[in-house]
Design a protein around this motif. Structure first.
Motif, PDB file in Angstrom:
ATOM      1  N   ALA A  15       0.834  -1.207   0.000  1.00 51.98           N
ATOM      2  CA  ALA A  15       0.000   0.000   0.000  1.00 51.98           C
ATOM      3  C   ALA A  15       0.872   1.262   0.000  1.00 51.98           C
ATOM      4  O   ALA A  15       0.586   2.216  -0.723  1.00 51.98           O
ATOM      5  CB  ALA A  15      -0.931   0.004   1.203  1.00 51.98           C
ATOM      6  N   ILE A  16       1.936   1.254   0.788  1.00 53.73           N
ATOM      7  CA  ILE A  16       2.841   2.417   0.808  1.00 53.73           C
ATOM      8  C   ILE A  16       3.499   2.597  -0.555  1.00 53.73           C
ATOM      9  O   ILE A  16       3.522   3.706  -1.106  1.00 53.73           O
ATOM     10  CB  ILE A  16       3.889   2.267   1.928  1.00 53.73           C
ATOM     11  N   LEU A  17       4.013   1.507  -1.112  1.00 56.65           N
ATOM     12  CA  LEU A  17       4.631   1.578  -2.435  1.00 56.65           C
ATOM     13  C   LEU A  17       3.611   2.027  -3.482  1.00 56.65           C
ATOM     14  O   LEU A  17       3.909   2.862  -4.342  1.00 56.65           O
ATOM     15  CB  LEU A  17       5.220   0.214  -2.817  1.00 56.65           C
ATOM     16  N   ALA A  22       1.353   5.826  -7.261  1.00 58.20           N
ATOM     17  CA  ALA A  22       0.143   6.509  -7.738  1.00 58.20           C
ATOM     18  C   ALA A  22       0.386   8.013  -7.826  1.00 58.20           C
ATOM     19  O   ALA A  22       0.019   8.652  -8.829  1.00 58.20           O
ATOM     20  CB  ALA A  22      -1.031   6.209  -6.819  1.00 58.20           C
ATOM     21  N   LEU A  23       1.013   8.573  -6.803  1.00 54.64           N
ATOM     22  CA  LEU A  23       1.355   9.997  -6.844  1.00 54.64           C
ATOM     23  C   LEU A  23       2.304  10.294  -7.996  1.00 54.64           C
ATOM     24  O   LEU A  23       2.189  11.331  -8.653  1.00 54.64           O
ATOM     25  CB  LEU A  23       1.974  10.430  -5.517  1.00 54.64           C
ATOM     26  N   SER A  24       3.215   9.392  -8.249  1.00 54.13           N
ATOM     27  CA  SER A  24       4.148   9.550  -9.362  1.00 54.13           C
ATOM     28  C   SER A  24       3.409   9.598 -10.695  1.00 54.13           C
ATOM     29  O   SER A  24       3.675  10.460 -11.542  1.00 54.13           O
ATOM     30  CB  SER A  24       5.158   8.393  -9.352  1.00 54.13           C
ATOM     31  N   HIS A  25       2.469   8.679 -10.888  1.00 54.47           N
ATOM     32  CA  HIS A  25       1.706   8.650 -12.141  1.00 54.47           C
ATOM     33  C   HIS A  25       0.855   9.903 -12.318  1.00 54.47           C
ATOM     34  O   HIS A  25       0.770  10.457 -13.421  1.00 54.47           O
ATOM     35  CB  HIS A  25       0.810   7.409 -12.203  1.00 54.47           C
ATOM     36  N   LEU A  92       0.177  -5.159  -5.643  1.00 50.70           N
ATOM     37  CA  LEU A  92      -0.682  -4.206  -4.940  1.00 50.70           C
ATOM     38  C   LEU A  92      -0.375  -2.778  -5.372  1.00 50.70           C
ATOM     39  O   LEU A  92      -1.283  -1.958  -5.551  1.00 50.70           O
ATOM     40  CB  LEU A  92      -0.523  -4.357  -3.431  1.00 50.70           C
ATOM     41  N   ALA A  93       0.898  -2.474  -5.568  1.00 49.49           N
ATOM     42  CA  ALA A  93       1.270  -1.141  -6.059  1.00 49.49           C
ATOM     43  C   ALA A  93       0.649  -0.889  -7.426  1.00 49.49           C
ATOM     44  O   ALA A  93       0.181   0.218  -7.714  1.00 49.49           O
ATOM     45  CB  ALA A  93       2.791  -1.005  -6.121  1.00 49.49           C
ATOM     46  N   GLY A  94       0.624  -1.899  -8.276  1.00 45.59           N
ATOM     47  CA  GLY A  94       0.016  -1.768  -9.595  1.00 45.59           C
ATOM     48  C   GLY A  94      -1.471  -1.504  -9.525  1.00 45.59           C
ATOM     49  O   GLY A  94      -2.011  -0.719 -10.309  1.00 45.59           O
TER      50      GLY A  94
END
Length: 187
Positions: A15-17, A22-25, A92-94
């Motif tokens: 979730a942290i990753l 997500a912020l990066s995208h 999960l990051a994806g």
């Protein structure tokens, strides 16, 4: 091996990753839509992408190493468990990155997103020679595409992150794996 603690670590670290990715995208998409000059946008996106890639690798290593150290010494942390951990975090990051992209394009509107993307392509075309008919075909195809569903965005993002998570995981797992320790250590 894959008990409750393992899955809690995977969910927390994934979730942290995922939130950082997500912020990066969203940042990258926003930069492509803004009115800043192409050279300035390219510089900012390049720096951000490098920072995001470094964070991705570092966080997978850090999280997998922490999980490895917290497993019981009698059980160890085999290579396959470390690789699985890295891949599940990436999965999960994806999911979170794909959801953020869907939400972002829904908020600004898919048409505005495509128009901003086409404007950047036109700006790049002005810097290099290219056959205008080929470019016109690309623009027509972009305008004709329908907005991908949330499921398609998430699935695409999951595939991408699983692929890169597996590559990073292959190396990280070799570093952080631990063999099981017997209680009978002889000198």
């Amino acid at each position: 091996m894959f008990g409750k603690m393992f899955w809690q670590y995977v969910l927390r670290d994934g979730a942290i990753l995922g939130l950082v990715m997500a912020l990066s995208h969203v940042f990258e998409s926003w930069m492509l839509m803004c009115d800043w000059p192409l050279n300035q946008v390219s510089l900012y996106i390049s720096i951000e992408m490098l920072a995001a890639a470094i964070f991705f690798v570092w966080y997978i290593y850090r999280s997998t190493k922490r999980c490895s150290l917290e497993m019981e010494s009698e059980q160890g942390f085999p290579y396959t468990a470390a690789l699985f951990y890295a891949m599940m975090m990436s999965l999960l990051a994806g999911v979170l990155a794909g959801l953020s992209q869907s939400i972002y394009t829904s908020i600004i509107g898919y048409g505005a997103y495509i128009d901003g993307y086409i404007a950047r392509l036109e700006e790049m075309l002005s810097l290099m020679p290219m056959d205008s008919t080929t470019f016109d075909n690309v623009i027509d195809q972009l305008r004709a595409t329908e907005q991908p569903s949330v499921f398609a965005n998430v699935l695409s993002s999951m595939n991408t992150y699983m692929f890169f998570g597996a590559i990073v995981g292959l190396i990280v797992a070799a570093i952080v794996r631990r063999n099981p320790q017997n209680g009978n250590i002889t000198k």
